[in-house]
Design a protein around this motif. Sequence first.
Motif, PDB file in Angstrom:
ATOM      1  N   SER A 262     -47.267   2.973  43.716  1.00  0.00           N
ATOM      2  CA  SER A 262     -46.573   4.029  43.341  1.00  0.00           C
ATOM      3  C   SER A 262     -47.256   5.347  42.870  1.00  0.00           C
ATOM      4  O   SER A 262     -46.873   6.502  43.182  1.00  0.00           O
ATOM      5  N   ALA A 263     -48.432   4.973  42.106  1.00  0.00           N
ATOM      6  CA  ALA A 263     -49.453   6.191  41.872  1.00  0.00           C
ATOM      7  C   ALA A 263     -49.765   6.928  43.224  1.00  0.00           C
ATOM      8  O   ALA A 263     -49.748   8.074  43.302  1.00  0.00           O
ATOM      9  N   LEU A 264     -49.945   6.202  44.289  1.00  0.00           N
ATOM     10  CA  LEU A 264     -50.566   6.789  45.603  1.00  0.00           C
ATOM     11  C   LEU A 264     -49.230   7.902  46.004  1.00  0.00           C
ATOM     12  O   LEU A 264     -49.548   8.796  46.685  1.00  0.00           O
ATOM     13  N   SER A 265     -48.130   7.161  45.989  1.00  0.00           N
ATOM     14  CA  SER A 265     -46.850   8.221  46.453  1.00  0.00           C
ATOM     15  C   SER A 265     -46.859   9.450  45.393  1.00  0.00           C
ATOM     16  O   SER A 265     -46.347  10.527  46.100  1.00  0.00           O
ATOM     17  N   TRP A 266     -47.176   9.237  44.190  1.00  0.00           N
ATOM     18  CA  TRP A 266     -47.142  10.653  43.414  1.00  0.00           C
ATOM     19  C   TRP A 266     -48.142  11.575  43.725  1.00  0.00           C
ATOM     20  O   TRP A 266     -48.030  12.718  43.916  1.00  0.00           O
ATOM     21  N   ILE A 267     -49.449  10.865  44.018  1.00  0.00           N
ATOM     22  CA  ILE A 267     -50.307  11.909  44.701  1.00  0.00           C
ATOM     23  C   ILE A 267     -49.867  12.616  46.043  1.00  0.00           C
ATOM     24  O   ILE A 267     -50.357  13.750  46.160  1.00  0.00           O
ATOM     25  N   GLU A 268     -49.497  11.742  46.880  1.00  0.00           N
ATOM     26  CA  GLU A 268     -48.796  12.239  48.058  1.00  0.00           C
ATOM     27  C   GLU A 268     -47.817  13.437  48.012  1.00  0.00           C
ATOM     28  O   GLU A 268     -47.667  14.545  48.606  1.00  0.00           O
ATOM     29  N   GLU A 269     -46.752  13.165  46.854  1.00  0.00           N
ATOM     30  CA  GLU A 269     -45.844  14.269  46.450  1.00  0.00           C
ATOM     31  C   GLU A 269     -46.716  15.468  45.948  1.00  0.00           C
ATOM     32  O   GLU A 269     -46.574  16.688  46.372  1.00  0.00           O
ATOM     33  N   CYS A 270     -48.033  15.428  45.138  1.00  0.00           N
ATOM     34  CA  CYS A 270     -48.723  16.444  44.796  1.00  0.00           C
ATOM     35  C   CYS A 270     -49.167  17.361  45.898  1.00  0.00           C
ATOM     36  O   CYS A 270     -49.028  18.470  45.893  1.00  0.00           O
ATOM     37  N   LEU A 271     -49.757  16.519  46.906  1.00  0.00           N
ATOM     38  CA  LEU A 271     -50.220  17.100  48.344  1.00  0.00           C
ATOM     39  C   LEU A 271     -49.265  17.910  49.106  1.00  0.00           C
ATOM     40  O   LEU A 271     -49.443  19.148  49.426  1.00  0.00           O
ATOM     41  N   ALA A 272     -48.008  17.415  49.043  1.00  0.00           N
ATOM     42  CA  ALA A 272     -46.845  17.922  49.625  1.00  0.00           C
ATOM     43  C   ALA A 272     -46.426  19.162  48.965  1.00  0.00           C
ATOM     44  O   ALA A 272     -45.925  20.258  49.555  1.00  0.00           O
TER      45      ALA A 272
END
Length: 282
Positions: A262-272
């Motif tokens: 879930s933390a990785l998904s949040w990081i991916e949202e930051c990148l997006a």
Amino acid sequence: MWRCSSSIATVRFLAAPGTDMSRRLRILILGGTADAVALAAEAEARFADRLTVITSLAGRTSNPIRPAGEVRHGGFGGSEGLAAYLRAAAIDAVVDATHPFACQISAHAMQACDAKGIPRLVLLRPPWTERPGDRWHSVADGAAAARLVPQLGRRAFLTVGARDLGAFAPVRGVWFLVRLVETPLAPLPLGEHELLVARGPFDCESEVALLTRHQIDLVVSKASGGRSTEGKIEAARQLGLPVIMVRRPDPVPGMAVESVQSALSWIEECLAALDLPPAAAT
């Protein structure tokens, strides 16, 4: 530097004048846990072309597991010191993956990120779950646990960390088996005891053998959660032993997840949110 317009729900960044729109996102992981190590490794592997990962370690152990990416050692000097570091290091987002009982650094992270408008995520592993038949005794802190120990056992397995052992110094008539990740510099402030130095993970089978060998009749633990040290809880359950469980402090406010994925998904949202696509395949 990027400035976050929302650190609670959808992450959106506003570019400050002069921001290099092509640079990589810089994430600070406040570490010291197995989850922090796993997150740094996964983030480096998955987003290496778009992300710089920096893990901060408080320095409470002399030989910590080294995370992937860049590593920073030592404290920050409170929330103001952390805020100054975030600015100086051009940090874009923070993941607080510290221990569930490390409430001071979590509070400092919240204050510093709020002051600088930097998005912050708390990676907080779920606590262990009490099951039917368990003999748990929930207490508020180490002092309450120490008062309860003589009522429940005479040979206690004490696994609360070096910093909280002082609460058990007044206990008499109880022998302690104390497990720490490294040998302390000073003698333990306890009466009769034996020190065991070992680093997890610990499985149930080995923990059953340990408790049986030392004739343990009581386990004292913090409600830390996580698979790495759950073996002692499973072993106590299997042997029918009472467990004094020190409750977690209330978590700091803010967006929180319970898993590395879930933390990785949040990081991916930051990148997006920064519109940083993956590098083209070669």
